[in-house]
Design a protein around this motif. Structure first.
Motif, short mmCIF file in Angstrom:
data_model
loop_
_atom_site.label_atom_id
_atom_site.label_comp_id
_atom_site.label_asym_id
_atom_site.label_seq_id
_atom_site.Cartn_x
_atom_site.Cartn_y
_atom_site.Cartn_z
N VAL A 229 -33.10 -31.69 -21.27
CA VAL A 229 -33.29 -32.59 -20.13
C VAL A 229 -32.27 -32.25 -19.04
CG1 VAL A 229 -33.23 -34.99 -19.38
CG2 VAL A 229 -34.20 -34.39 -21.62
N ALA A 230 -31.04 -31.98 -19.41
CA ALA A 230 -30.03 -31.67 -18.39
C ALA A 230 -30.38 -30.39 -17.65
CB ALA A 230 -28.65 -31.55 -19.05
N GLU A 231 -30.89 -29.35 -18.41
CA GLU A 231 -31.28 -28.10 -17.77
C GLU A 231 -32.47 -28.32 -16.83
OE1 GLU A 231 -29.85 -25.20 -17.75
OE2 GLU A 231 -28.22 -25.94 -19.04
N GLN A 232 -33.42 -29.18 -17.26
CA GLN A 232 -34.58 -29.49 -16.39
C GLN A 232 -34.11 -30.14 -15.09
OE1 GLN A 232 -37.29 -31.88 -18.63
NE2 GLN A 232 -37.96 -30.20 -19.98
N CYS A 233 -33.14 -31.05 -15.20
CA CYS A 233 -32.65 -31.71 -13.98
C CYS A 233 -31.97 -30.71 -13.05
CB CYS A 233 -31.66 -32.82 -14.36
SG CYS A 233 -32.45 -34.22 -15.20
N ARG A 234 -31.18 -29.73 -13.62
CA ARG A 234 -30.53 -28.75 -12.78
C ARG A 234 -31.56 -27.86 -12.08
NH1 ARG A 234 -26.13 -29.02 -16.49
NH2 ARG A 234 -27.19 -27.64 -18.01
N LEU B 62 -27.66 -33.49 -8.11
CA LEU B 62 -28.03 -33.64 -9.52
C LEU B 62 -28.06 -35.10 -9.96
CD1 LEU B 62 -28.74 -32.27 -12.17
CD2 LEU B 62 -26.29 -32.04 -12.66
N PRO B 63 -27.09 -35.96 -9.53
CA PRO B 63 -27.16 -37.37 -9.94
C PRO B 63 -28.45 -38.05 -9.44
CG PRO B 63 -24.96 -36.85 -9.18
CD PRO B 63 -25.79 -35.66 -8.84
N THR B 64 -28.89 -37.65 -8.24
CA THR B 64 -30.12 -38.24 -7.72
C THR B 64 -31.32 -37.84 -8.58
OG1 THR B 64 -29.22 -38.21 -5.49
CG2 THR B 64 -31.60 -38.44 -5.70
N ILE B 65 -31.37 -36.57 -9.00
CA ILE B 65 -32.47 -36.10 -9.85
C ILE B 65 -32.47 -36.87 -11.17
CG2 ILE B 65 -33.42 -34.11 -11.06
CD1 ILE B 65 -33.75 -33.95 -8.07
N GLU B 66 -31.28 -37.03 -11.77
CA GLU B 66 -31.19 -37.73 -13.05
C GLU B 66 -31.62 -39.18 -12.91
OE1 GLU B 66 -27.19 -37.17 -14.19
OE2 GLU B 66 -27.46 -35.10 -14.91
N GLN B 67 -31.28 -39.80 -11.77
CA GLN B 67 -31.62 -41.22 -11.58
C GLN B 67 -33.13 -41.43 -11.42
OE1 GLN B 67 -29.93 -42.93 -8.08
NE2 GLN B 67 -30.76 -44.99 -8.48
#
Length: 387
Positions: free
Chosen positions: A339-344, A354-359
């Motif tokens: 999931v973290a790699e997908q967000c990056r 990146l925080p915006t994508i995760e949110q």
């Protein structure tokens, strides 16, 4: 010539001309008298036995009109049952016959034909008195029945012979029907050429007269032959009760007869109440313009429908699913990343922090404000466009 005098002269000539025409036509006109028939009066149309009622009143009889068997007349009176008796109950029949046995005189019309299979007619009075009504041709031999049918269109009068009288009484009963005294109790009768139309018998202390029909006493026929005389003969020296209806009227019929205005008001109230509660709530929407078929309007309408019925969480979830599907299609192996790699990867493609994508990829909370919802939708659309 003075215009005023000219006008007077013209008016005088016109008057002379009109006077001359009046004298000429008055000599040609002749007065005459004519009679315009308007038919029976409304009271006579409503009451088929009105003439019989008035005839009995002229004979100094006390005449009472009854529409039910709620109370019986005195035992020294005559009861004429001239109305429909199909709803007459056994209890009412017993009450009438008890009244006759105490000294009353009952005159009634036979209403049903005798049924050989059931051994009854269904007419409670006929069955109780052991009287039968048949078609006139049923009890005649075949040759006589054929002759009776052949002369059916010719007038066949019923004759009633009385003691100490040389000439019979002539009556125009319906010759299609025949009364039969199965109990052999009748002591007087009136016959036509091939049938019996009146039977008279004793019942206790009283008297019963049965007829095949009572049309001879209706308004248009009582004046014919000896019809009025027969009515006088059967009711002489007694008060008379005319029963036009042998059954009780229903509740609605009685309300309609006595309270027509109240029923009309109630019907109007129900109509207005139905109209009031059937109205739409809120203002009527204007009819849609069918010429407007733009794609943007369809998209707006679809989004508005989903927002109203599914809520903002469902709309955000659908956008998130669409992003996952596009990422798998455009970037093979995307679904195998953490999931973290997908967000990056998405942050790199959309150039969002990146925080915006995760949110925005997290499930939306149960309650979300309009501004937060708008902002997340904008971010998700930017990510989807970048793919």
């Amino acid at each position: 010539m003075n215009p005023r005098r000219y006008g007077y002269a013209v008016a005088g000539l016109a008057l002379l001309l009109l006077g001359g025409l009046g004298v000429y036509f008055s000599g040609k006109l002749q007065p005459y008298e004519t009679t315009i028939e308007h038919g029976p009066a409304p009271k006579a149309r409503q009451d088929p036995y009105l003439a019989a009622h008035l005839f009995l009143l002229d004979q100094d009889r006390r005449v009472t009109r009854s529409e039910s068997f709620a109370s019986m007349p005195a035992t020294n009176e005559v009861l004429l049952l001239l109305g429909e008796r199909s709803a007459m109950t056994p209890l009412q029949t017993q009450r009438v016959l008890e009244w006759v046995s105490e000294g009353g005189h009952l005159v009634f019309v036979a209403e049903r034909l005798w049924d050989e299979h059931s051994a009854r007619s269904g007419d409670l009075l006929l069955d109780a008195l052991n009287l039968q009504q048949h078609l006139a041709t049923d009890h005649l031999p075949a040759d006589e029945a054929a002759r009776a049918i052949g002369v059916k269109d010719q007038p066949q009068l019923t004759r009633l012979y009385l003691e100490n009288e040389d000439a019979p009484v002539y009556l125009a009963f319906d010759t299609d029907y025949h009364l039969y005294d199965a109990g052999q109790r009748a002591h007087a009768w009136a016959n036509s050429a091939g049938a019996t139309h009146m039977l008279q018998l004793r019942h206790g202390e009283g008297l019963v007269t049965a007829l095949t029909d009572s049309w001879i006493w209706q308004n248009d026929r009582i004046k014919e032959y000896d019809h009025a005389w027969l009515l006088w003969y059967l009711t002489q020296d007694r008060a008379v009760t005319l029963a036009y209806h042998g059954e009780h009227d229903g509740l609605f019929t009685q309300l309609l007869r006595h309270f027509p205005e109240a029923l009309a008001s109630l019907a109007l109230m129900l109509l207005f109440a139905t109209w009031h509660f059937a109205q739409r709530q809120g203002p009527l929407l204007p009819p849609p313009d069918h010429s407007r078929r733009q794609l943007e309007e369809h998209l707006r309408a679809s989004a508005s429908f989903l927002y109203r019925h599914a809520g903002p969480r469902q709309s955000l979830a659908m956008l998130q699913q669409d992003i996952q599907r596009r990422a798998r299609q455009r970037h093979p192996g995307f679904e195998e990343l953490a999931v973290a790699e997908q967000c990056r990867v998405l942050a790199t493609l959309s150039r969002l922090p990146l925080p915006t994508i995760e949110q925005v990829l997290r499930p939306a909370p149960a309650k979300i404000g309009v501004s937060d919802f708008t902002r997340q939708v904008a971010h998700l659309q930017r990510i989807r466009n970048a793919l």
